[in-house]
Design an enzyme around this catalytic site. Structure first.
Site, PDB file in Angstrom:
ATOM      1  N   SER A 179       0.866  -1.172   0.000  1.00  0.00           N
ATOM      2  CA  SER A 179       0.000   0.000   0.000  1.00  0.00           C
ATOM      3  C   SER A 179       0.904   1.223   0.000  1.00  0.00           C
ATOM      4  O   SER A 179       1.446   1.619   1.025  1.00  0.00           O
ATOM      5  CB  SER A 179      -0.893  -0.008   1.254  1.00  0.00           C
ATOM      6  OG  SER A 179      -1.564   1.215   1.396  1.00  0.00           O
ATOM      7  N   HIS A 211      -4.064  -5.514   2.449  1.00  0.00           N
ATOM      8  CA  HIS A 211      -3.223  -6.569   3.027  1.00  0.00           C
ATOM      9  C   HIS A 211      -3.980  -7.870   3.273  1.00  0.00           C
ATOM     10  O   HIS A 211      -3.387  -8.836   3.752  1.00  0.00           O
ATOM     11  CB  HIS A 211      -2.616  -6.095   4.352  1.00  0.00           C
ATOM     12  CG  HIS A 211      -1.573  -5.052   4.185  1.00  0.00           C
ATOM     13  ND1 HIS A 211      -0.959  -4.424   5.252  1.00  0.00           N
ATOM     14  CD2 HIS A 211      -1.025  -4.496   3.078  1.00  0.00           C
ATOM     15  CE1 HIS A 211      -0.081  -3.544   4.812  1.00  0.00           C
ATOM     16  NE2 HIS A 211      -0.113  -3.566   3.494  1.00  0.00           N
ATOM     17  N   GLU A 268      -5.205  -1.872   9.056  1.00  0.00           N
ATOM     18  CA  GLU A 268      -4.513  -2.432  10.219  1.00  0.00           C
ATOM     19  C   GLU A 268      -5.240  -2.077  11.508  1.00  0.00           C
ATOM     20  O   GLU A 268      -5.638  -0.931  11.717  1.00  0.00           O
ATOM     21  CB  GLU A 268      -3.072  -1.904  10.299  1.00  0.00           C
ATOM     22  CG  GLU A 268      -2.192  -2.287   9.130  1.00  0.00           C
ATOM     23  CD  GLU A 268      -0.790  -1.695   9.234  1.00  0.00           C
ATOM     24  OE1 GLU A 268      -0.479  -1.100  10.289  1.00  0.00           O
ATOM     25  OE2 GLU A 268      -0.018  -1.817   8.278  1.00  0.00           O
ATOM     26  N   GLU A 300       2.176  -9.208   7.282  1.00  0.00           N
ATOM     27  CA  GLU A 300       2.790  -8.586   8.456  1.00  0.00           C
ATOM     28  C   GLU A 300       2.531  -9.369   9.736  1.00  0.00           C
ATOM     29  O   GLU A 300       2.767  -8.878  10.830  1.00  0.00           O
ATOM     30  CB  GLU A 300       2.309  -7.148   8.591  1.00  0.00           C
ATOM     31  CG  GLU A 300       2.698  -6.305   7.379  1.00  0.00           C
ATOM     32  CD  GLU A 300       2.223  -4.866   7.466  1.00  0.00           C
ATOM     33  OE1 GLU A 300       1.623  -4.489   8.499  1.00  0.00           O
ATOM     34  OE2 GLU A 300       2.457  -4.112   6.505  1.00  0.00           O
ATOM     35  N   ASP A 338      -4.599   1.768  11.277  1.00  0.00           N
ATOM     36  CA  ASP A 338      -4.104   2.325  10.016  1.00  0.00           C
ATOM     37  C   ASP A 338      -5.208   2.108   9.001  1.00  0.00           C
ATOM     38  O   ASP A 338      -5.447   0.986   8.551  1.00  0.00           O
ATOM     39  CB  ASP A 338      -2.815   1.633   9.575  1.00  0.00           C
ATOM     40  CG  ASP A 338      -2.359   2.094   8.187  1.00  0.00           C
ATOM     41  OD1 ASP A 338      -2.916   3.085   7.670  1.00  0.00           O
ATOM     42  OD2 ASP A 338      -1.450   1.459   7.619  1.00  0.00           O
ATOM     43  N   GLU A 390      -4.075   6.298  11.714  1.00  0.00           N
ATOM     44  CA  GLU A 390      -3.154   6.601  10.617  1.00  0.00           C
ATOM     45  C   GLU A 390      -3.913   6.680   9.292  1.00  0.00           C
ATOM     46  O   GLU A 390      -4.806   5.871   9.036  1.00  0.00           O
ATOM     47  CB  GLU A 390      -2.095   5.499  10.562  1.00  0.00           C
ATOM     48  CG  GLU A 390      -1.065   5.614   9.468  1.00  0.00           C
ATOM     49  CD  GLU A 390      -0.144   4.403   9.455  1.00  0.00           C
ATOM     50  OE1 GLU A 390       0.323   4.025   8.361  1.00  0.00           O
ATOM     51  OE2 GLU A 390       0.093   3.823  10.539  1.00  0.00           O
ATOM     52  N   ASP A 400       0.957   8.978   6.856  1.00  0.00           N
ATOM     53  CA  ASP A 400       1.801   8.031   6.136  1.00  0.00           C
ATOM     54  C   ASP A 400       1.777   8.392   4.656  1.00  0.00           C
ATOM     55  O   ASP A 400       2.677   9.058   4.160  1.00  0.00           O
ATOM     56  CB  ASP A 400       1.311   6.606   6.375  1.00  0.00           C
ATOM     57  CG  ASP A 400       2.101   5.560   5.590  1.00  0.00           C
ATOM     58  OD1 ASP A 400       3.186   5.889   5.071  1.00  0.00           O
ATOM     59  OD2 ASP A 400       1.644   4.410   5.494  1.00  0.00           O
ATOM     60  N   LYS A 428       9.074   5.968   7.222  1.00  0.00           N
ATOM     61  CA  LYS A 428       9.469   4.796   6.446  1.00  0.00           C
ATOM     62  C   LYS A 428      10.658   5.197   5.580  1.00  0.00           C
ATOM     63  O   LYS A 428      10.523   6.045   4.693  1.00  0.00           O
ATOM     64  CB  LYS A 428       8.318   4.310   5.558  1.00  0.00           C
ATOM     65  CG  LYS A 428       7.120   3.781   6.324  1.00  0.00           C
ATOM     66  CD  LYS A 428       5.987   3.414   5.371  1.00  0.00           C
ATOM     67  CE  LYS A 428       4.826   2.742   6.086  1.00  0.00           C
ATOM     68  NZ  LYS A 428       3.687   2.483   5.158  1.00  0.00           N
ATOM     69  N   HIS A 485       8.013  -0.333   9.509  1.00  0.00           N
ATOM     70  CA  HIS A 485       8.432  -1.309   8.504  1.00  0.00           C
ATOM     71  C   HIS A 485       7.615  -1.117   7.228  1.00  0.00           C
ATOM     72  O   HIS A 485       6.809  -0.207   7.115  1.00  0.00           O
ATOM     73  CB  HIS A 485       8.217  -2.723   9.055  1.00  0.00           C
ATOM     74  CG  HIS A 485       6.752  -3.050   9.280  1.00  0.00           C
ATOM     75  ND1 HIS A 485       6.275  -4.325   9.386  1.00  0.00           N
ATOM     76  CD2 HIS A 485       5.655  -2.243   9.409  1.00  0.00           C
ATOM     77  CE1 HIS A 485       4.974  -4.315   9.564  1.00  0.00           C
ATOM     78  NE2 HIS A 485       4.569  -3.064   9.584  1.00  0.00           N
ATOM     79  N   LYS A 487       6.485   0.548  14.694  1.00  0.00           N
ATOM     80  CA  LYS A 487       5.476  -0.354  14.135  1.00  0.00           C
ATOM     81  C   LYS A 487       6.172  -1.288  13.158  1.00  0.00           C
ATOM     82  O   LYS A 487       6.675  -0.849  12.129  1.00  0.00           O
ATOM     83  CB  LYS A 487       4.383   0.441  13.411  1.00  0.00           C
ATOM     84  CG  LYS A 487       3.302  -0.430  12.786  1.00  0.00           C
ATOM     85  CD  LYS A 487       2.200   0.388  12.142  1.00  0.00           C
ATOM     86  CE  LYS A 487       2.558   0.814  10.732  1.00  0.00           C
ATOM     87  NZ  LYS A 487       1.379   1.311   9.970  1.00  0.00           N
TER      88      LYS A 487
END
Length: 502
Positions: free
Chosen positions: A90, A206, A215, A258, A293, A343, A368, A393, A421, A444
């Site tokens: 993503s 994901h 998330e 993840e 997230d 997020e 993000d 990131k 990550h 995270k």
């Protein structure tokens, strides 16, 4: 306001490292050095250890089975520093360019041999003989060679691989741990251990379930140490697995990229209820909070609305919400659940919705896709008061220097910083040292599952044993810049600062 080091990103303890013992022997010609290793002490390090002798890149495979870049940097004394580059699924449209080969007959077009070639043929010859302690100079040279705004000539994955290895070599040349070198590069006054954000339920891009939001995380803010936080996260994770198995069946316990579970949950509220049930059953009510997230850019419609049923196409539009209504949904979640961080609640270009939510809730709003770790977009977000925390990131921006600058700019604005990550990872644990060295206060890197995720958490835990003295951080962590932005008094009842020895 932002959750800064005295609150959500509060340290379990702060530190003043005083010594380090090298962990790897030097009985081989090339000693591979990662975050764990440090070179001999400065008193015995030779001048050759400061200089680049050779840089060599190759293509390896990441945790999703896709190619990525790995870089070896060898210094004059024969030490070898190795780094591997992460990759996202993503991704924000403003991220630096990840260079892929595009040949569909090889790895589905995802090969990185062109990025490898750019390192071996263009960057390496320019870097031989340079002093690895000068991180900014290295990164500036690579940016000049690339010459594009988004690193599209050489590829951000090529530039980052070299930048990470240079940083490791700089720490080795100075005879200090990597986190200590990063602390010095960033002029961070005192170190703190981060609060981990464990991604335990997956949705969005994901996962193959109906969850639109990407998330669902647990944050053990009530832990007295990182070790305890890791224990709490692991215990809740396993209890959650049992709850999911009983409710949705064994196949719902399969894990995603993840390490989180992807049960056939019908809506986002149901996912939050699962977390609450697991936290309560584990006995950690009040000690573990929830983060989300949303990755809302993934389900933005052409009409500028948000489709919470975007995985089913076509659909009847019953779950398509205007930005204002989506904001109201977040407020309901915050009211009904112990959520302390959200997020990417809106699309990366929906600035007005970001600003509206940020001004109306008292939790951490993390950028993000909005920020992509880019200092220029961070400036815009500060001016527009769009969020109050950065998701850092390294591969979004492509160099260690720019990553550090993004963190410093965010902290200066009173924001929180969460080092993160990507969904495509390796066992490279650089971001663990980055989080500690920047005193980010938050990290995270997935669920407490899958070795490429645990490599980071275990590396943070390893630093506990390098720290010689522990202090309460409450008196200094919330600096003048944070207080100037209103402080964090509204979170005191949620997140009491605790200190105890490991």
């Amino acid at each position: 306001m932002a959750l800064t080091p005295s609150q959500l990103s509060k340290p379990f303890f702060s530190t003043k490292p005083t010594s380090h013992t090298p962990l790897l022997s030097q009985r081989v010609k090339f000693t591979v050095r990662s975050s764990v290793a440090a070179a001999p002490s400065p008193a015995v390090a030779s001048k050759a250890s400061n200089k680049v002798k050779n840089v060599k890149a190759r293509q390896i495979i990441d945790s999703r089975g896709n190619p990525t870049v790995e870089v070896d940097l060898i210094t004059g004394d024969g030490s070898l520093y190795r780094s591997a580059v992460p990759s996202g699924a993503s991704t924000g449209i403003y991220e630096a360019l990840e260079l892929r080969d595009g040949d569909k007959s090889v790895y589905g077009g995802k090969g990185v041999l062109n990025a490898v070639k750019n390192i071996n043929e263009f960057l390496a010859p320019k870097l031989v003989g340079a002093d690895v302690r000068n991180q900014t100079d290295f990164d500036s040279v690579m940016l000049d060679i690339d010459g594009t705004p988004n690193k599209s000539k050489l590829g951000a994955n090529a530039i980052l691989g070299v930048s990470l290895s240079v940083c490791r070599a700089g720490a080795g040349a100075k005879g200090v741990p990597l986190y200590k070198h990063i602390q010095e590069l960033s002029n961070t006054k005192e170190l703190v251990m981060p609060v981990p954000a464990f991604n335990v339920i997956n949705g969005g891009s994901h996962a193959g379930n109906n969850l639109a939001m990407q998330e669902f995380m647990i944050l053990p803010v009530g832990a007295s140490s990182f070790s305890e936080a890791l224990q709490m996260g692991s215990e809740v994770y396993h209890i959650l697995k049992g709850i999911i198995k009983a409710k949705y069946g064994q196949d719902a316990c399969n894990v995603g990229d993840e390490g989180g579970f992807a049960p056939n949950v019908q809506d986002n509220r149901e996912g939050l209820v699962l977390l609450i049930d697991a936290i309560e059953k584990a006995g950690y009510t009040g000690k573990i909070k929830i983060g989300m997230d949303v990755a809302a850019s993934e389900f933005l419609t052409k009409e500028g609305k948000y489709d919470l049923n975007f995985k089913k196409q076509p659909n009847d539009g019953a779950h398509v919400l205007a930005a204002e209504k989506l904001g109201d949904l977040y407020k309901e979640f915050i009211r009904d659940f112990p959520i302390v961080s959200i997020e990417d609640p809106f699309d990366q270009d929906d600035w007005s919705s970001w600003s509206s939510l940020q001004s109306s809730v008292g939790i951490q709003i993390v950028g993000d896709d909005l920020l992509v770790t880019n200092p220029k977009r961070i400036v815009d977000a500060i001016q527009k008061k769009a969020c109050n925390a950065l998701l850092l990131k390294v591969n979004q921006i492509g160099t260690v220097t720019e990553s550090i600058q993004a963190a410093l700019d965010s902290k200066a604005a009173g924001w929180g910083v969460m080092v993160s990550h990507r969904s495509g990872e390796t066992e490279d644990n650089f971001i663990a040292d980055l989080s500690v060295g920047l005193a980010s206060g938050q990290i995270k890197t997935g669920a407490p599952c899958r070795s490429e995720r645990l490599a980071k958490y275990n590396q943070v835990k390893l630093h506990i044993f390098s720290f010689q003295k522990c202090y309460s951080a409450h008196s200094h962590a919330e600096g003048p810049s944070a207080r100037a932005h209103g402080g964090l008094s509204h979170l005191h009842d949620l997140l009491e600062v605790q200190t105890s020895p490991i």
